[in-house]
Design a protein around this motif. Structure first.
Motif, PDB file in Angstrom:
ATOM      1  N   THR A 122      -9.917  -5.029   0.015  1.00  0.00           N
ATOM      2  CA  THR A 122      -9.112  -3.957  -0.569  1.00  0.00           C
ATOM      3  C   THR A 122      -7.854  -4.489  -1.236  1.00  0.00           C
ATOM      4  O   THR A 122      -7.421  -3.975  -2.277  1.00  0.00           O
ATOM      5  CB  THR A 122      -8.705  -2.936   0.516  1.00  0.00           C
ATOM      6  N   THR A 328     -13.361  -3.685   7.603  1.00  0.00           N
ATOM      7  CA  THR A 328     -13.152  -3.459   6.169  1.00  0.00           C
ATOM      8  C   THR A 328     -12.670  -2.033   5.925  1.00  0.00           C
ATOM      9  O   THR A 328     -11.728  -1.795   5.157  1.00  0.00           O
ATOM     10  CB  THR A 328     -14.445  -3.711   5.382  1.00  0.00           C
ATOM     11  N   ALA A 332      -8.798  -1.098   4.885  1.00  0.00           N
ATOM     12  CA  ALA A 332      -8.673  -0.428   3.590  1.00  0.00           C
ATOM     13  C   ALA A 332      -7.727   0.757   3.713  1.00  0.00           C
ATOM     14  O   ALA A 332      -6.868   0.992   2.847  1.00  0.00           O
ATOM     15  CB  ALA A 332     -10.044   0.034   3.110  1.00  0.00           C
ATOM     16  N   ASN A 336      -4.101   0.779   1.766  1.00  0.00           N
ATOM     17  CA  ASN A 336      -3.835   1.893   0.841  1.00  0.00           C
ATOM     18  C   ASN A 336      -2.640   2.732   1.287  1.00  0.00           C
ATOM     19  O   ASN A 336      -1.843   3.182   0.448  1.00  0.00           O
ATOM     20  CB  ASN A 336      -5.075   2.776   0.709  1.00  0.00           C
ATOM     21  N   LYS A 341      -1.013  -4.160  -2.804  1.00  0.00           N
ATOM     22  CA  LYS A 341      -2.044  -4.697  -3.690  1.00  0.00           C
ATOM     23  C   LYS A 341      -1.563  -6.020  -4.253  1.00  0.00           C
ATOM     24  O   LYS A 341      -0.366  -6.205  -4.510  1.00  0.00           O
ATOM     25  CB  LYS A 341      -2.337  -3.735  -4.859  1.00  0.00           C
TER      26      LYS A 341
END
Length: 343
Positions: A122, A328, A332, A336, A341
């Motif tokens: 992610t 995962t 994620a 988020n 990022k």
């Protein structure tokens, strides 16, 4: 003409098999031999007949490297072929992972993967591999708790002291990690969120260079795995404030958890495991799993790992696959929610 008694004894016995039954018997033997060959393990069909490469996606000296070398030595003894450790660090462990994902799926190039790879899925926008689709899980080797350690120069002796100092001087205290998007990075971000503090993140290529700077005072703290920093805690060169797992570590029984220290519900650790490229023959994966699990669950290996704070696992490929899928999804959501990022 009648035979004498001695002639009867010396006369050749007639075969109990007719020509037809001889043919049937021969075909039966052939079929049995074929079934034995089909049931033979992968090693009997040629694997492994050359050295096996185990890729570590971090520099030498970190937990991933320590585990890989300990396991590789014992695997080499068991399969009768050298196991070569190759360090390919960088980009939060994704460079080494991509290298293995693109390798020939023949069981001779393996990855010492970790929870970091489930985060990278992610965190990085343009990975050139899919961790869930491009790898064949073999087995999870161990779970290692992370521990918050600080350089003694900052003068704090408890997690409460650290939080008080961090709130008094927002953004001044720094924490190092073994790369952006790794488990240590995410733990540091989550600690800031839950404690309402602001820390400066300093990423490194791995735990080795991070620990050097932590000891030298270039960074104030880290949330690294116990294995890397345990010798310096024991030598009173670093101060351990809290472990990140829900329960205390047997290697540091007197160090509280972050949950006990005030961050209720905090629970995070770092798992490490072996993966092969996708499309590696199933019999090869099974052969590797059988041998690795025997090593991992042996008393000798358990004892070695307990000394460095690692809790052995040794599960099936299916169980490791489920672990990867769960992490995962979980990470994620965290990535988020923190809006993290890679550039």
């Amino acid at each position: 003409m009648k035979l004498t008694q001695s002639q009867k004894k010396s006369a050749p016995a007639k075969s109990a098999l007719t020509p037809t039954s001889r043919t049937t018997f021969a075909l039966g033997l052939l079929a049995a031999a074929t079934l034995c060959l089909m049931a033979a393990p992968a090693s009997a069909q040629g694997y492994p007949d050359q050295p096996v490469k185990l890729v570590v996606p971090f520099p030498a000296g970190g937990t991933t490297d320590v585990l890989a070398r300990a396991l590789g030595q014992k695997l080499a003894e068991k399969i009768g072929q050298p196991v070569i450790i190759e360090n390919k660090p960088g980009a939060g462990a994704t460079i080494g992972a991509e290298y293995v994902a693109r390798a020939k799926p023949d069981g001779y190039t393996l990855l010492m993967g970790a929870v970091h790879h489930t985060i990278a899925t992610t965190f990085y926008r343009s990975l050139r591999y899919d961790f869930q689709k491009d790898f064949a899980p073999v087995t999870t080797v161990a779970m290692v708790p992370n521990v918050l350690v600080v350089n003694k120069k900052i003068g704090v002796k408890s997690f409460a002291d650290l939080i008080e100092l961090a709130r008094r001087e927002p953004g001044k205290l720094s924490f190092g990690s073994n790369g952006v998007g790794t488990g240590q990075h995410l733990i540091g971000e989550r600690v800031q969120l839950m404690s309402k503090t602001k820390l400066l993140h300093v990423p490194y290529k791995g735990s080795g260079p991070l620990t050097t700077d932590l000891l030298g005072g270039q960074v104030d703290m880290s949330f690294d795995t116990i294995t890397t920093v345990l010798p310096y805690i024991n030598d009173n060169k670093l101060t351990a404030l809290a472990v990140t797992t829900a329960t205390r570590s047997a290697a540091l029984p007197n160090v509280p958890t972050l949950d006990e220290a005030g961050l209720k519900g905090f629970d995070a650790g770092t798992w490490f495991g072996i993966l092969a490229p996708q499309n590696t023959p199933e019999q090869t994966v099974t052969y590797l799993n059988n041998n690795l699990v025997q090593i991992i669950q042996s008393d000798v290996f358990k004892t070695e790992m307990s000394k460095i704070g690692a809790e052995v696992i040794g599960d099936s490929p299916e169980q490791m696959k489920a672990r990867i899928a769960d992490d995962t999804s979980r990470y994620a959501e965290l990535v988020n929610s923190l809006n993290l990022k890679a550039n």
